[in-house]
Design a protein around this motif. Structure first.
Motif, PDB file in Angstrom:
ATOM      1  N   ARG A  53       0.828  -1.203   0.000  1.00  0.00           N
ATOM      2  CA  ARG A  53       0.000   0.000   0.000  1.00  0.00           C
ATOM      3  C   ARG A  53       0.862   1.252   0.000  1.00  0.00           C
ATOM      4  N   THR A  61      -9.016   2.139  -4.601  1.00  0.00           N
ATOM      5  CA  THR A  61      -9.253   1.100  -3.606  1.00  0.00           C
ATOM      6  C   THR A  61      -7.959   0.418  -3.189  1.00  0.00           C
ATOM      7  N   GLY A  76      -5.473   3.316  -1.657  1.00  0.00           N
ATOM      8  CA  GLY A  76      -5.930   4.102  -0.522  1.00  0.00           C
ATOM      9  C   GLY A  76      -5.791   5.598  -0.720  1.00  0.00           C
ATOM     10  N   ARG A  84      -7.225   9.019  -1.729  1.00  0.00           N
ATOM     11  CA  ARG A  84      -8.589   9.542  -1.785  1.00  0.00           C
ATOM     12  C   ARG A  84      -8.886  10.322  -3.068  1.00  0.00           C
TER      13      ARG A  84
END
Length: 208
Positions: A24, A150, A153, A155
């Protein structure tokens, strides 16, 4: 279960958690491809507008040459950029692999839809079929950004997805007008090229 077995399970879970967190944190690496797509097809759309509006005096066959040339240019750029991206740190991360698969799906949808529309236009003799093309592109771009948001992460990519989905039916109101292709170019710059620059900038800042 023995203490050693419990410790082994705990270590495995910790390893998988660390890998997921690392994935991530890895920057998304497809920005350069989005820049190429937005620049090439956005420029082709501007030329399409110029021909359809009469600013460029060219025969209708120019459309086929225009988009065919744009497609070939993008394929060449895609192959070069994918080779470079594959060598970058984080290319094998879960986020990059998932985002890459999503955008590959977007590209295949666009390609197969283009062929289908060309066949339909040839069978029916109605070139108006292609007026739906910009709406389709914005819709699938929205899906691509939704998946990317998704898995990463990030936004702001959700805002891009929503904006693309709103633009898809909105641009359909320009069907039959030369400005359809100018608006399409603006959308490609907004949903592909500019976000691509942002991804490249973020990757560079993290590396430095």
């Amino acid at each position: 279960m023995t203490r050693d077995q419990l410790q082994s399970v705990h270590d495995d879970i910790a390893y998988m958690r660390a890998m997921a967190q690392e994935g991530r944190r890895a920057p998304l690496l497809g920005g350069s491809i989005l820049i190429a797509a937005g620049a090439i097809f956005g420029s082709a759309s501007v030329v399409h507008f110029a021909v359809e509006s009469g600013a460029l005096d060219l025969p209708p066959v120019a459309y086929a040459w225009l988009w065919g040339a744009a497609f070939l240019m993008f394929i060449v750029a895609l192959n070069v950029l994918q080779h470079r991206i594959g060598k970058l740190p984080g290319a094998a991360s879960l986020a990059n692999r998932a985002a890459g698969a999503a955008w590959m799906g977007v590209g295949l949808v666009i390609f197969t839809a283009s062929i289908s529309m060309a066949v339909l236009a040839w069978k029916s003799g109605a070139e108006t079929t292609f007026m739906l093309f910009p709406s389709l592109i914005f819709a699938v771009y929205g899906a691509g950004w939704a998946v990317s948001a998704t898995v990463s992460g990030v936004r702001w990519q959700w805002w891009l997805a929503v904006a693309a989905w709103i633009a898809a039916p909105g641009i359909a109101f320009l069907a039959g007008e030369p400005t359809l292709w100018l608006a399409y170019a603006a959308g490609l710059f907004a949903f592909a090229m500019l976000p691509g620059f942002q991804l490249v900038r973020q990757r560079t800042s993290l590396v430095v």
